[in-house]
Enzyme design. Structure first.
Site, PDB file in Angstrom:
ATOM      1  N   TYR A  70       0.852  -1.191   0.000  1.00 14.74           N
ATOM      2  CA  TYR A  70       0.000   0.000   0.000  1.00 14.74           C
ATOM      3  C   TYR A  70       0.890   1.244   0.000  1.00 14.74           C
ATOM      4  CZ  TYR A  70      -3.036  -3.641   2.009  1.00 14.74           C
ATOM      5  OH  TYR A  70      -3.689  -4.815   2.264  1.00 14.74           O
ATOM      6  N   CYS A  73      -4.965   3.699   9.940  1.00 15.28           N
ATOM      7  CA  CYS A  73      -5.904   4.807  10.136  1.00 15.28           C
ATOM      8  C   CYS A  73      -7.166   4.333  10.846  1.00 15.28           C
ATOM      9  CB  CYS A  73      -6.254   5.457   8.793  1.00 15.28           C
ATOM     10  SG  CYS A  73      -6.954   4.326   7.583  1.00 15.28           S
TER      11      CYS A  73
END
Length: 450
Positions: free
Chosen positions: A310, A406
């Site tokens: 990612y 997150c």
């Protein structure tokens, strides 16, 4: 079960993941916006279910010392921010505690406390904005969605954005109203302008303006460009063609109307090219501190191969390249991979490779081809790691996994899954990249016990 529209007295004891206060009345959890832990309130029940209810404060009986006057005049309406009613000390405390609680409850840890990287400022930090547009009585306007709705709340000045970003919004809306550009109606799937997307380099000051449109062109683009050129830093104007129904802001096709179609910015001493679809942390100062913490926790040597899943435009990958023997980045968005490769070239980094593909599938392919990273870095979207990624990481068995997250809940879930495959948690740190908003970043390091 509580009764709708009835008023009850309650003590606020905790917070939800979205930052609402939590109280318990007659054994029922009640979620209360704009409440602060420790406050005693009278609350009107607006929605009642068997095990939970939603309420609204009608009277503050005992006020928290952390309660402050809201600096933003539309904070109670706008869904963008959550914590203008409390001081920053309480905001960072609850964010750190949320990460700690998730790691303990879901991840099986027993952490007594958790440090947090608090932000030096709560204003002007956000380098990206996405303004939905609407109209009322023949006048178009832009703002942000009201919480839980698609009702656009107009705000002349958003305090978490740089002034230049709001100036772009105002210039676009002046153009829209002057030239009668239609705005998108999601119910009728009609109208042209859907969103105004603005990205500003915190160091370079360069500004990218991207209009998400239900079509392929706009009227009088030269008039808009002339207006935007008056804003310091304006660099490029792009159209994002989005003719599909749904909530997605950007489409798959981009048409550059002015400038290079991208901007540059500097992070961790490296220059990055940023296009509309590039992932780039919205808080430059805090992102730099977060990445520096990730690099320190990774404990990379020149003999190491680092795998960054990612990877976005390669920010963490390239920041680690100087300490590593080789770095490999994986990202699913082709435009971001193109940017990452360009960023490696522009920074003279020759020991970096980038692959385009789903993180889990790519990790499995790399594992099958014999790649054995010494350190793995993952920074997944809110849903966390998928089963393929967990499996590939376990089979590759890097000595360290640095996980940037997150979402504390999916982080904690994945920590538990990796612990079941021979890893243990060594470090955990929260980082506030979103002051005044409920989201919180965190970073953990897992080391193998094999």
């Amino acid at each position: 079960m509580l009764t709708k529209n009835e008023i009850y007295e309650a003590l606020v004891t905790d917070y939800t993941a979205e930052g609402q206060g939590v109280a318990h009345i007659e054994g029922c959890a009640v979620f209360i916006p704009n409440a602060i832990a420790g406050e005693r309130v009278r609350v009107r029940i607006e929605k009642a279910q068997k095990t939970w209810a939603a309420g609204k404060i009608v009277e503050l009986l005992e006020k928290s010392p952390h309660r402050v006057n809201r600096a933003c005049p539309v904070a109670k309406l706008c869904g963008g921010c959550d914590f203008w009613h409390m001081d920053y000390d309480e905001e960072t405390r609850l964010k750190a505690d949320r990460v700690r609680t998730c790691l303990n409850r879901i991840g099986g840890e027993a952490l007594e406390g958790l440090p947090i990287l608090a932000a030096p400022s709560c204003q002007g930090y956000r380098n990206k904005a996405q303004y939905p547009v609407s109209s009322k009585k023949g006048r178009a306007y832009a703002g942000f969605f009201r919480a839980g709705t698609h009702q656009v709340v107009e705000n002349p000045r958003c305090l978490i954005l740089p002034e230049q970003t709001d100036a772009v919004k105002d210039a676009v809306m002046d153009y829209v109203n002057r030239y009668r550009v239609s705005v998108y109606d999601e119910t009728a799937h009609a109208g042209l302008l859907r969103h105004i997307y603005v990205r500003r380099g915190a160091v370079s000051g360069e500004i990218l303006v991207c209009l998400a449109v239900n079509g392929r062109k706009i009227p009088r683009p030269e008039a808009l460009t002339q207006a935007l050129e008056k804003i310091p830093g304006f660099t490029t104007l792009v159209l994002s063609v989005n003719t599909k129904k749904g909530n997605a802001v950007l489409g798959e096709e981009f048409i550059t109307l002015y400038g290079p179609g991208c901007i540059r910015d500097t992070l961790c001493g490296l220059e990055f090219r940023l296009s509309p679809r590039s992932f780039y942390q919205v808080n430059h100062h805090q992102a730099q501190r977060l990445y520096q913490a990730a690099i320190a926790q990774a404990e990379i040597t020149k003999a190491d191969t680092v795998l960054d899943l990612y990877c976005g435009v390669g920010t963490i990958t390239l920041a680690m390249a100087g300490a590593a023997g080789k770095v490999i980045g994986v990202e699913v968005i082709p435009q971001a991979v193109e940017d990452a490769r360009d960023n490696a070239v522009r920074n003279g980094i020759q020991n970096a490779e980038f692959f385009c593909g789903d993180a889990g599938a790519a990790a499995l392919e790399l594992e099958k081809s014999g790649v054995r990273p010494d350190v793995a870095v993952v920074d997944p979207p809110r849903k966390g790691l998928n089963a393929d990624t967990i499996e590939a990481l376990a089979r590759m068995s890097p000595r360290r996994i640095v996980y940037v997250s997150c979402d504390p809940a999916t982080l904690a879930r994945d920590v538990a899954l990796l612990k079941a495959r021979g890893y243990k948690l060594k470090n955990a740190l929260a980082a506030d990249l979103f002051p005044r908003c409920a989201h919180v970043e965190s970073i953990v390091t897992l080391v193998t016990e094999k």
